[in-house]
Each structure stands twice: as C-alpha cells, then as structure tokens.
Design an enzyme around this catalytic site. Structure first.
Site, PDB file in Angstrom:
ATOM      1  N   HIS A 189      76.643 -38.956 -43.392  1.00  0.00           N
ATOM      2  CA  HIS A 189      75.647 -39.800 -44.061  1.00  0.00           C
ATOM      3  C   HIS A 189      76.395 -40.905 -44.791  1.00  0.00           C
ATOM      4  O   HIS A 189      77.254 -40.651 -45.630  1.00  0.00           O
ATOM      5  CB  HIS A 189      74.806 -38.997 -45.052  1.00  0.00           C
ATOM      6  CG  HIS A 189      73.787 -39.842 -45.753  1.00  0.00           C
ATOM      7  ND1 HIS A 189      72.517 -40.058 -45.264  1.00  0.00           N
ATOM      8  CD2 HIS A 189      73.865 -40.559 -46.907  1.00  0.00           C
ATOM      9  CE1 HIS A 189      71.855 -40.860 -46.074  1.00  0.00           C
ATOM     10  NE2 HIS A 189      72.650 -41.177 -47.080  1.00  0.00           N
ATOM     11  N   CYS A 190      76.076 -42.146 -44.468  1.00  0.00           N
ATOM     12  CA  CYS A 190      76.768 -43.305 -45.050  1.00  0.00           C
ATOM     13  C   CYS A 190      75.930 -43.880 -46.189  1.00  0.00           C
ATOM     14  O   CYS A 190      74.824 -44.385 -45.958  1.00  0.00           O
ATOM     15  CB  CYS A 190      77.024 -44.368 -43.980  1.00  0.00           C
ATOM     16  SG  CYS A 190      77.931 -45.803 -44.611  1.00  0.00           S
ATOM     17  N   GLY A 191      76.465 -43.805 -47.407  1.00  0.00           N
ATOM     18  CA  GLY A 191      75.749 -44.343 -48.555  1.00  0.00           C
ATOM     19  C   GLY A 191      75.603 -45.853 -48.499  1.00  0.00           C
ATOM     20  O   GLY A 191      74.592 -46.403 -48.947  1.00  0.00           O
TER      21      GLY A 191
END
Length: 397
Positions: A189-191
């Site tokens: 999951h890429c912030g």
C-alpha cells in the site's frame, strides 16, 4: 579548502543517510551504524517522540498522537498526495523563477523552457494514473478470474478464505487493512498514491518511479549546465587566474568556483542538491522494484519468504537443541562414546541443512517464468487476458 571539505562531508553524510534508509535493514548491515540509523529513521525517532509527549502531556497527549497516526497511516487519506503536488509545484516554480532567466544560455537552448514543463505534466499524469487506477480489487464477481491467474504454491499461498471479505483468497493476493479490500498480486500500500499497488497498476507505478527519476536527473543536469554556462559567460576562471593569481589546476580552481557559485546562485545550488538526492532515492526504489518485476516477486512475497526462512531456522534450531538435550541426558547414564560426542555436531549440521533447504525452496519461485514473460505480466496482467477469462468460465461450469 574549507569549502571543499565541507562539501565532501555533506556528500558523505547524505550518502550514509540514503544507504541507511534504503538498505539498513539488510542482513549484511546487521550490527552496523547503518542498521541503527535505519531503525532511528523508520521507528526510533517516532518512538522517542511518543515517549516525550507521554512524559510531558501524559496519556491524553499520547492518545492524540496515536489518533493522528491512525488517521495518517492506517486509513485512506490524501495528505501525502497533497504534499507531492506541493513539492512538485513549488520545485518547478522556484526552478523557473530562478533559472529560466538564464535560458537560452551558453549550454542550454530555449527549448528547455518547454520540455521541462512538458516533463512535469507527464509526471503528474503518471501520478494521477497510479493514484486512481484499480490495483486489482478482488470481489465475489471476479474472484474466479483472479484464482485462475496464478496457482497456489502451498508454501506461502494455500487455499483459504479472506476472513474480512468472506471470499476465496486468490494466490498472491492480500487483504489491505487500510483500503479494506483484497488486492490481486498485492505488492504494497503506497501512502504517496493513497492506493494499493497490485496486479493492474504496477505498470503505472513503475512508470511513475522511472519518469520521476529521469525528471529529477534532468533538473539536476539542466541546472548544472546553467551554472556552468554562467561561469563560462562571466569568465570566472579567467578572472581568478589573471586578476587573483589562482593556479590553473583543478584542485586550486574548483573550491573557489564552487564558493562563488554558492554565494551568487545559492537557490540554484540548493535546488540541484535537492533534485540530486531525490533522484538517487528514486533510482534506488526503481531498481528494487525492477528487480522484483524481473523475478516476478512482490514486496509482500519478499517479506513472506523472509518469515518462512526465519521460522524454519527457529524450528531447526529447536529440533537440534532438543536432540542435543536428549543426547546429553542419555550420556549421564552411559559412558560417553565417539558417537555421542559427535551427536551435537551432527545435530547442528542437520539444522544447517534444514536452513539451506528452506532457503533453496524460497529461491524456487513458482511464478518466475523468465524476465521477458515476467515483464509482460506487468504490462498485460494475466487476469485481464482472454485466456484467464476462459479458464474461469470452465471452472465455473
């Protein structure tokens, strides 16, 4: 000379921090300052800050920080997206305001005013594509298609049901606790994107990393050429050698030219250093993910295999310890023999063999089909191909 050493020290410190942040967790850096710096940057600094807040403001202050952490790190939010737009916009604005007046110059033509703007626009488009594209959300309607894409290896992936979504979990998928959905071929999951990186948007993510690396490199080189052009146009070297008697050697000229540039074009120097550092970071991230793509592995799977090897190592050590203890207890009743003396050594040897076996299993990647085929799966995901749809239809029938 002082300026020269200051720049060298600055460069070494920057390189140390970058290596520690990107690679400090690697086994090769275990027990070194790189590992400590990595821990401090990723966990330690926040942990000390949390303790400080708790000491000064008590449990209420800690609760406020934890609630902010939950919103920023554990729930979807656009904070990092806004920061990205702010960084991109302000960097381009400062570069244009401080440096475009010197274009065209001695080394750069007028075209770079337009190519730089176009490069930034392409970067923003790739950012938006990665942010808002479907990473490969798995639901009850399409789960059969994703199941048919990849087989289970029965080591880190086996047939089971997602306890949250209540649907079968395809191999290589993972339930993202932040987005609250199952994602096919889950990487992470890429912030920054406020989105998961999965089977269907890995290609956009890779294009984003590569393009922004090239963009920052382009900015660094372009500003460097602008500054070199100013040195040439203003005949700085000629003035230093003729009027100030500086020796014509590089060792004598370089510190004085750099000192003049820092004093006269400090904004451009700061921008160039910033872009160089960011380009180095992006190069590291892109190289890491490119290697994953070439071997058909994901970040999630890398951690899974690491846990698998670590667990097998602990189990083999426990078995060896139990066997050695059993042999020791039996030796209290019997006279030690050559066989019992070497039993502990054999036990350690078998434990080592178990570790090697686990490592060999981890290296036999079921999903690695060769570099060309692996890259084609990134560009053309298996679940979106007609062959995958036909397989899922046959299974449903």
């Amino acid at each position: 000379m002082a300026v020269q050493w200051l720049l060298v020290c600055h460069g070494m410190m920057t390189l140390t921090v970058v290596i520690s942040f990107l690679c400090g967790q690697w086994p090769i850096f275990k027990g070194t300052p790189f590992q400590w710096i990595h821990y401090f940057l990723t966990f330690g600094a926040y942990d000390y800050f949390l303790r400080f807040v708790g000491f000064v403001f008590g449990s209420k202050g800690t609760d406020v920080i934890l609630s902010v952490e939950y919103f920023c790190c554990d729930r979807p939010n656009p904070i990092l997206q806004v920061i990205y737009i702010a960084i991109m916009g302000s960097t381009y604005f400062l570069t244009a305001k401080s440096s475009f007046i010197y274009i065209p110059g001695y080394y750069l033509g007028d075209v770079h005013k337009y190519t730089s703007f176009l490069a930034v626009i392409v970067g923003v488009i790739l950012f938006l594509l990665t942010c808002f594209s479907d990473p490969g959300t798995v639901n009850a309607e399409n789960v059969s298609r994703y199941i048919s894409a990849y087989p289970y290896d029965d080591i880190i992936y086996s047939k089971k049901e997602c306890s949250t979504c209540k649907i079968p979990k395809p191999a290589r998928s993972k339930h993202c606790s932040i987005c609250n959905r199952c994602v096919a071929r889950f990487d992470h999951h890429c912030g920054w994107m406020n989105n998961c990186i999965g089977e269907r948007n890995t290609k956009y993510f890779m294009a984003f990393l590569l393009w922004h690396f090239l963009l920052c490199l382009y900015g660094t080189v372009a500003i460097g050429f602008i500054l070199a052009g100013r040195v040439k146009e203003l005949r700085v070297v000629h003035i230093l050698t003729v009027y100030y008697g500086v020796d014509k050697s590089f060792r004598s000229l370089a510190p004085r030219v750099i000192q003049w540039l820092v004093g006269t074009y400090n904004t451009q120097i700061l921008l160039m250093v910033f872009l160089a550092i960011v380009s180095l970071l992006l190069a590291g991230f892109f190289a890491y993910h490119a290697n994953l793509c070439l071997t058909n592995t994901t970040t999630n799977e890398t951690f899974k295999w690491r846990e698998y090897i670590s667990l097998n190592k602990k189990l083999s050590e426990a078995k060896a310890s139990a066997a050695a203890l059993k042999a020791g207890m039996s030796c209290e009743l019997k006279k030690p023999s050559a066989e019992s003396k070497c039993f502990g050594l054999c036990g350690r040897s078998s434990a080592r063999e178990e570790e090697v076996k686990a490592d060999a299993i981890a290296k036999r990647n079921l999903y690695d089909r060769g570099s060309f085929q692996n890259v084609s799966e990134i560009v053309f995901p298996l679940s979106s191909r007609p062959s995958s749809s036909n397989k899922s239809k046959r299974k449903s029938e």
